[in-house]
Design a protein around this motif. Structure first.
Motif, PDB file in Angstrom:
ATOM      1  N   LEU A  18      -7.325 -11.178  13.609  1.00 56.83           N
ATOM      2  CA  LEU A  18      -7.505 -12.342  13.213  1.00 56.83           C
ATOM      3  C   LEU A  18      -9.086 -12.401  12.794  1.00 56.83           C
ATOM      4  N   LYS A  19      -9.615 -12.728  11.574  1.00 50.86           N
ATOM      5  CA  LYS A  19     -10.909 -12.807  11.243  1.00 50.86           C
ATOM      6  C   LYS A  19     -11.476 -14.058  11.284  1.00 50.86           C
ATOM      7  N   GLY A  20     -10.756 -15.021  11.145  1.00 52.48           N
ATOM      8  CA  GLY A  20     -11.245 -16.564  11.310  1.00 52.48           C
ATOM      9  C   GLY A  20     -10.256 -17.408  11.098  1.00 52.48           C
ATOM     10  N   VAL A  21     -10.609 -18.774  11.737  1.00 55.92           N
ATOM     11  CA  VAL A  21      -9.720 -19.932  11.378  1.00 55.92           C
ATOM     12  C   VAL A  21     -10.744 -20.919  10.801  1.00 55.92           C
ATOM     13  N   HIS A  22     -10.329 -21.388   9.579  1.00 57.12           N
ATOM     14  CA  HIS A  22     -11.161 -22.720   9.134  1.00 57.12           C
ATOM     15  C   HIS A  22     -10.416 -23.853   9.313  1.00 57.12           C
ATOM     16  N   TYR A  23     -10.824 -24.961   9.684  1.00 59.84           N
ATOM     17  CA  TYR A  23     -10.446 -26.058   9.970  1.00 59.84           C
ATOM     18  C   TYR A  23     -11.078 -27.526   9.523  1.00 59.84           C
ATOM     19  N   GLY A  24     -10.377 -28.497   8.859  1.00 55.04           N
ATOM     20  CA  GLY A  24     -11.042 -29.472   8.235  1.00 55.04           C
ATOM     21  C   GLY A  24     -10.315 -30.130   7.204  1.00 55.04           C
ATOM     22  N   PRO A  25     -10.227 -31.470   6.899  1.00 62.09           N
ATOM     23  CA  PRO A  25      -9.664 -31.995   5.837  1.00 62.09           C
ATOM     24  C   PRO A  25     -10.283 -31.123   4.631  1.00 62.09           C
ATOM     25  N   GLY A  26      -9.400 -30.894   3.585  1.00 61.59           N
ATOM     26  CA  GLY A  26     -10.076 -30.529   2.335  1.00 61.59           C
ATOM     27  C   GLY A  26     -10.653 -29.105   2.274  1.00 61.59           C
ATOM     28  N   CYS A  27     -10.776 -28.226   3.450  1.00 51.45           N
ATOM     29  CA  CYS A  27     -11.323 -27.143   3.303  1.00 51.45           C
ATOM     30  C   CYS A  27     -10.573 -25.893   2.694  1.00 51.45           C
ATOM     31  N   VAL A  28      -9.594 -26.110   2.166  1.00 54.87           N
ATOM     32  CA  VAL A  28      -8.864 -25.068   1.857  1.00 54.87           C
ATOM     33  C   VAL A  28      -9.743 -24.621   0.367  1.00 54.87           C
ATOM     34  N   LYS A  29     -10.240 -25.490  -0.322  1.00 51.77           N
ATOM     35  CA  LYS A  29     -11.033 -25.076  -1.615  1.00 51.77           C
ATOM     36  C   LYS A  29     -12.454 -24.052  -1.148  1.00 51.77           C
ATOM     37  N   THR A  30     -12.855 -24.130  -0.225  1.00 59.53           N
ATOM     38  CA  THR A  30     -13.878 -23.270   0.175  1.00 59.53           C
ATOM     39  C   THR A  30     -13.345 -22.062   1.345  1.00 59.53           C
ATOM     40  N   ALA A  31     -12.397 -22.424   2.165  1.00 61.95           N
ATOM     41  CA  ALA A  31     -11.941 -21.517   3.064  1.00 61.95           C
ATOM     42  C   ALA A  31     -11.276 -20.495   2.314  1.00 61.95           C
ATOM     43  N   LEU A  32     -10.391 -20.757   1.682  1.00 60.62           N
ATOM     44  CA  LEU A  32      -9.683 -19.583   0.949  1.00 60.62           C
ATOM     45  C   LEU A  32     -10.506 -18.393   0.187  1.00 60.62           C
ATOM     46  N   PRO A  33     -11.409 -18.960  -0.545  1.00 64.94           N
ATOM     47  CA  PRO A  33     -12.208 -17.802  -1.186  1.00 64.94           C
ATOM     48  C   PRO A  33     -13.102 -17.129  -0.109  1.00 64.94           C
TER      49      PRO A  33
END
Length: 381
Positions: A18-33
């Motif tokens: 596991l390299k990281g967990v990103h969390y927060g509403p709408g975060c997929v747009k920045t977290a996925l890249p």
């Protein structure tokens, strides 16, 4: 004395994968890249379910992010409940056909576990390293934090594989993507998370800091599941529930591959065989198993369960056993208030199967608790 000292000894490390967990509403747009760059993913196969892919905008949102970064390969949605092996085999073929080097799983436990299994079988074929998965859960069942993959074999039985390398390399908790999740699925997987938190209190070996995360998870699940039912569009509440799910099954490098506890073990035997969703199995079994613990658990385990009342801001009954029974009652009240009460008979589980289910869950025909567990199953029939 040995029991007390063993609870003060242990080991904790984060999973290697596991390299990281990103969390927060709408975060997929920045977290996925960011996660694609971290894991070196150039072309992604999205693994999801048919309903999520065809009846909502969730998968399209993920597809668009991947397209913007020239990383979209294809979307594979032949993953059904309990991840049947036929779908996994087709997923292996789809991964190869598109030339993918990363899976982005979108959905609940079935697509996330199916993605692990797909990557496992590909690794077995190639003999190389296990390729990465980025998990984007839309339920709160917490499959994304484990190193195991459960699936249903040709006989309809639950099978699985496990390896440290199978843990997702990245996790994205974007509550906005959960808004399309059906209420019953969302809330029942919240009970699955509660099941993780409760059973980790007596799971061996879980280090003390993780147990305190479990108490915090329990408090948040009790607080926010009713709020989510009352206002399903409240994204902040949904985000808090995603984080509570994370706390309920915090990744551990020394994770054991078996079931967390009796409630989980019963759920595994009931789920695939009788077509009961895993969230619902926890609604069926957890309260009754905790009540049984008041009678048969070790003193240490009873005390761990009884301590949950403090974190739930509930008065003690004055005895450890009474407090454990009160916890069981509070769990059942939560299930009932969320509209999730059901019975084994509603799912057409044959009554004559109950002894077999009990023995399979315990893993030993001669276990002294067989009759107790049969009684638990009869009580929820």
């Amino acid at each position: 004395m040995a029991s007390a000292s063993s609870s003060l000894s242990g080991f904790y490390a984060y999973t290697d994968t596991l390299k990281g967990v990103h969390y927060g509403p709408g975060c997929v747009k920045t977290a996925l890249p960011k996660l694609l760059a971290t894991v070196g993913g150039k072309k992604a196969l999205i693994v999801t379910g048919k309903t999520l892919s065809t009846a909502t905008d969730v998968v399209r949102t993920v597809e668009n992010v991947l397209r913007e970064h020239d990383a979209y390969g294809a979307t594979f949605y032949e993953i059904g409940q309990h991840a049947p092996i036929a779908g996994i085999r087709n997923g292996v073929k789809a991964f190869k056909d598109v030339g993918a080097d990363v899976i982005v799983s979108v959905g609940g436990g079935s697509p996330i576990d199916a993605a692990k299994a797909i990557l496992y079988f590909i690794q077995q074929e190639t003999g190389g390293r296990c390729l990465p998965q980025i998990a984007i859960p839309t339920t709160i069942s917490a499959a994304e934090y484990t190193i195991g993959a459960g699936f249903t074999n040709e006989q309809g039985d639950k099978s699985g594989v496990a390896s440290q390398e199978l843990a997702p390399a990245g996790i994205i908790l974007d509550a906005e993507l959960t808004l399309a999740t059906p209420e019953r699925l969302w809330l029942s997987t919240g009970l699955r998370a509660l099941d993780h938190a409760v059973e980790n209190l007596y799971r061996r070996p879980v280090p003390i800091p993780i147990k305190y995360l479990c108490y915090a998870a329990m408090a948040d699940l009790f607080a926010y599941l009713p709020k989510s039912k009352a206002n399903p569009q409240d994204v902040e509440v949904r985000q808090r529930l995603q984080i509570a799910s994370w706390m309920s099954l915090w990744p551990m490098k020394n994770e054991k591959h078996g079931a967390v506890g009796l409630s989980h073990s019963l759920g595994h035997k009931l789920g695939a065989t009788y077509g009961i969703p895993h969230g619902i199995t926890s609604c069926l079994t957890l309260a009754s198993v905790v009540s049984l613990k008041a009678e048969v658990a070790s003193q240490q385990d009873k005390e761990a369960l009884a301590a949950a009342l403090f974190y739930l801001r509930e008065e003690s009954t004055g005895s450890v056993e009474g407090d454990v029974r009160k916890l069981a009652s509070l769990i059942q009240q939560l299930v009932d208030n969320l509209g999730l009460k059901s019975t084994l008979s509603q799912y057409n589980v044959p009554k004559h199967d109950l002894p077999k289910i009990a023995r399979l869950a315990l893993g030993n025909d001669n276990d002294p608790l067989v009759n107790n567990v049969i009684a638990v199953l009869q009580g929820i029939y």
